[in-house]
Design a protein around this motif. Structure first.
Motif, short mmCIF file in Angstrom:
data_model
loop_
_atom_site.label_atom_id
_atom_site.label_comp_id
_atom_site.label_asym_id
_atom_site.label_seq_id
_atom_site.Cartn_x
_atom_site.Cartn_y
_atom_site.Cartn_z
N CYS A 37 14.48 -1.20 -13.89
CA CYS A 37 13.62 -1.78 -12.85
C CYS A 37 12.66 -3.19 -13.58
O CYS A 37 11.89 -2.63 -14.69
N LEU A 38 12.62 -3.94 -13.16
CA LEU A 38 12.23 -5.37 -13.72
C LEU A 38 10.44 -5.12 -13.58
O LEU A 38 10.22 -5.31 -12.19
N ASP A 39 9.63 -4.81 -14.49
CA ASP A 39 8.35 -4.84 -14.29
C ASP A 39 7.69 -6.17 -13.87
O ASP A 39 7.78 -7.02 -14.88
N THR A 62 0.68 -1.11 0.01
CA THR A 62 -0.11 0.01 -0.08
C THR A 62 0.76 1.24 0.27
O THR A 62 0.49 2.13 -0.66
N LEU A 63 1.95 1.31 0.82
CA LEU A 63 3.00 2.30 0.85
C LEU A 63 3.95 2.55 -0.41
O LEU A 63 4.76 3.45 -0.37
N ALA A 64 3.63 1.62 -1.41
CA ALA A 64 4.69 1.43 -2.50
C ALA A 64 4.24 2.66 -3.50
O ALA A 64 5.11 2.52 -4.63
N ASP A 65 3.58 3.44 -3.21
CA ASP A 65 3.35 4.82 -3.90
C ASP A 65 4.00 5.68 -3.73
O ASP A 65 3.89 7.12 -4.15
N PRO A 74 13.14 4.27 -1.77
CA PRO A 74 13.07 3.53 -3.01
C PRO A 74 13.67 2.09 -2.98
O PRO A 74 13.16 1.07 -3.67
N HIS A 75 14.56 2.09 -2.13
CA HIS A 75 15.10 0.47 -2.30
C HIS A 75 14.26 -0.66 -1.65
O HIS A 75 14.14 -1.57 -2.12
N VAL A 76 13.39 0.14 -0.61
CA VAL A 76 12.38 -0.93 -0.23
C VAL A 76 11.27 -1.19 -1.38
O VAL A 76 10.85 -2.56 -1.54
N ALA A 77 11.00 -0.31 -2.08
CA ALA A 77 10.12 -0.45 -3.13
C ALA A 77 10.71 -1.39 -4.13
O ALA A 77 9.79 -2.13 -4.71
N ARG A 78 12.05 -1.37 -4.57
CA ARG A 78 12.65 -2.19 -5.46
C ARG A 78 12.64 -3.49 -5.07
O ARG A 78 12.39 -4.51 -5.69
N VAL A 79 12.72 -3.80 -3.59
CA VAL A 79 12.75 -5.06 -3.07
C VAL A 79 11.28 -5.73 -3.20
O VAL A 79 11.19 -6.89 -3.65
#
Length: 250
Positions: free
Chosen positions: A173-175, A24-27, A76-81
């Motif tokens: 970033c791999l979609d 939810t917080l990835a935005d 952003p590193h958390v979002a990438r994970v």
């Protein structure tokens, strides 16, 4: 990274309630504990316990504003994970043809922390490469070309922004829905800001999903050769016309 750190982070993410909170917080939008409890379907007390663990684990950060506390991903590193984990394993045909409108909307275009993802994100990346605005520097990064900097200026963007001179300004970033790469990093964030400030894309209320405006469709066609086609169907509920597919106009 030690094995202990990997197992700790994996344990934090694996718990279903915490996974929902993180996604939810990835935005990259801050939310109160009450809002996160609602979306996760748990009590405020339960959400508070999970949020404390995520804070201790370094996956979240919190900011106090008056009597309220607002949570965001630690970076952003958390979002990438999260995006990388979601991309592990095959995407089933059931997902690609999902009748659920929310799933279609997220696949079409969404915020991946601070940059554009989904079918439109991949199409924009392909368009920039085909128009020689972007080149692949190595396995992990793209690089904005001088032609790309000129293009940004024409969009009303300031190509003198510091990110343009940094070596790693455009990560690959791999979609996770498309299994192709889109642009992340400072350039990815800057592009999404430009698209939204120009009125080409808008965001659905309280979701990660984005929609392309009529002006946006015209701009994407003129700037990057992205034409309407029924392969992209997420906006069917908003637009009865077929949607988009990438077409090179160079």
């Amino acid at each position: 990274m030690s094995q202990h750190n990997i197992s700790t982070v994996a344990h934090l993410i694996a718990e279903p309630v915490r996974a929902v909170i993180l996604i939810t917080l990835a935005d990259n939008c801050a939310r109160a504990a009450s809002a996160l409890a609602e979306v996760a379907g748990v009590t405020a007390q339960t959400a508070s316990s999970h949020l404390a663990k995520l804070l201790d684990g370094g996956l979240l950060k919190v900011e106090a504003k008056g009597r309220h506390r607002y949570y965001t991903l630690a970076g952003p590193h958390v979002a990438r994970v999260l995006e990388s984990l979601a991309s592990v394993g095959p995407v089933s045909q059931a997902w690609r043809t999902a009748p659920n409108s929310s799933a279609r909307e997220l696949r079409f275009a969404r915020c991946c922390y601070d940059h554009l993802a989904g079918q439109i994100g991949v199409a924009v990346t392909r368009g920039m490469i085909e128009h020689a605005y972007l080149v692949q520097r190595d396995e992990y990064a793209y690089e904005l070309t001088p032609r790309g900097k000129s293009w940004l200026q024409k969009l009303g963007a300031d190509a003198s922004e510091p990110f343009a001179d940094r070596v790693e300004h455009a990560n690959r970033c791999l979609d996770w829905t498309e299994r192709q790469y889109h642009i992340a990093g400072a350039l990815g964030a800057y592009l999404m800001n430009v698209f939204r400030s120009n009125g080409w894309m808008t965001r659905f209320h309280k979701t990660r999903a984005l929609t392309v405006t009529p002006a946006g469709w015209e701009a994407l066609r003129q700037q990057l050769g992205i034409e309407r086609n029924d392969e992209l169907d997420a906006q069917a509920k908003f637009d009865t016309l077929p949607l988009t597919k990438y077409r090179d106009t160079a």
